[in-house]
Design a protein around this motif. Structure first.
Motif, short mmCIF file in Angstrom:
data_model
loop_
_atom_site.label_atom_id
_atom_site.label_comp_id
_atom_site.label_asym_id
_atom_site.label_seq_id
_atom_site.Cartn_x
_atom_site.Cartn_y
_atom_site.Cartn_z
N THR A 1 0.83 -1.20 0.00
CA THR A 1 0.00 0.00 0.00
C THR A 1 0.87 1.25 0.00
O THR A 1 0.62 2.21 -0.75
CB THR A 1 -0.93 0.01 1.22
OG1 THR A 1 -1.78 -1.14 1.19
CG2 THR A 1 -1.78 1.27 1.24
N THR B 1 2.59 1.71 -3.45
CA THR B 1 1.68 2.25 -4.45
C THR B 1 1.46 3.74 -4.25
O THR B 1 1.47 4.53 -5.21
CB THR B 1 0.33 1.50 -4.40
OG1 THR B 1 0.56 0.11 -4.67
CG2 THR B 1 -0.65 2.07 -5.41
N ARG C 1 4.64 5.67 -5.31
CA ARG C 1 4.83 5.66 -6.76
C ARG C 1 3.97 6.74 -7.42
O ARG C 1 4.39 7.42 -8.35
CB ARG C 1 4.48 4.29 -7.36
CG ARG C 1 5.52 3.21 -7.11
CD ARG C 1 5.21 1.95 -7.89
NE ARG C 1 5.62 2.13 -9.29
CZ ARG C 1 4.82 2.46 -10.27
NH1 ARG C 1 3.52 2.68 -10.04
NH2 ARG C 1 5.28 2.60 -11.52
N LYS C 2 2.73 6.88 -6.95
CA LYS C 2 1.82 7.86 -7.51
C LYS C 2 2.18 9.29 -7.08
O LYS C 2 1.95 10.25 -7.82
CB LYS C 2 0.39 7.55 -7.11
CG LYS C 2 -0.16 6.25 -7.71
CD LYS C 2 -1.58 6.00 -7.23
CE LYS C 2 -2.15 4.72 -7.85
NZ LYS C 2 -3.53 4.46 -7.36
#
Length: 210
Positions: A9, A12, A15-16
């Motif tokens: 989690t 992710t 990364r964004k």
């Protein structure tokens, strides 16, 4: 036990949130942010603080050498707070601790022996409460307190503000033409909340892997 892989989690989210981190994350699909701790003895709260104080302004290699010397003086193990207080202060100096660092460790040991600090009480505090409790001790600043939050308590949103090695790492990772100020590194790190600890782990891995 070996260290766990990075939380998916958090990966992710980071990364964004940050394209620079995204590249570092994609390059390390099996990254274990706490793997470096596998090489250290199992540390309780007081043992972690010994490690943190030993490492102030020193390399990891020098810190490990000091810790090894200290363990040799205590039969191959990290001393408890009571053992450290009972020992001659010269033992700390012979292990490689400065007089100032030795005084800091003895002040910490007194707090663990009399109950002002404990594994349980520190684990139950907020990040800010831990910082306040530790920085009451002369020789413990925010860098050491936040290192404790990372190492001992595995808190997810810790940023080592003022860490010179981290500032150099950010400069290289982000292609900056100058060493970022503390304010600039703090601004960059804001996009990583609430997973700043993992972001720092990826940055250091990009700098020191291999």
């Amino acid at each position: 036990m070996t260290a766990a892989a990075a939380d998916p989690t958090a990966r992710t989210f980071l990364r964004k949130a940050d394209p620079v981190l995204a590249k570092l994350i994609d390059a390390r699909p099996d990254f274990r942010p706490r793997a470096w701790l596998d090489e250290l003895p199992r540390l309780d709260a007081f043992g972690t603080l010994i490690f943190q104080v030993a490492g102030q302004q020193l390399s990891v290699a020098s810190t490990r050498a000091i810790i090894n010397h200290l363990q040799d003086h205590f039969g191959g193990h990290m001393p408890s707070a009571a053992e450290l207080l009972a020992a001659d202060p010269q033992v700390l100096r012979d292990s490689g601790f400065s007089v100032r660092k030795g005084a800091t460790l003895r002040a910490l040991a007194e707090r663990f022996v009399d109950g002002r600090l404990s594994d349980e009480s520190l684990a139950g505090m907020t990040d800010e409460e831990v910082e306040a409790a530790l920085t009451e001790v002369s020789g413990i600043g925010l860098w050491t307190a936040r290192g404790f939050l990372l190492v001992a308590l595995d808190r997810p949103d810790v940023f080592l503000s003022g860490d010179l090695a981290l500032r150099h790492t950010i400069q290289r990772a982000y292609g900056l033409d100058h060493l970022p100020t503390e304010a600039e590194t703090a601004e960059i790190s804001d996009r990583w909340r609430p997973y700043r600890s993992l972001a720092v782990g990826y940055l250091f891995a990009s700098e020191y892997d291999g």
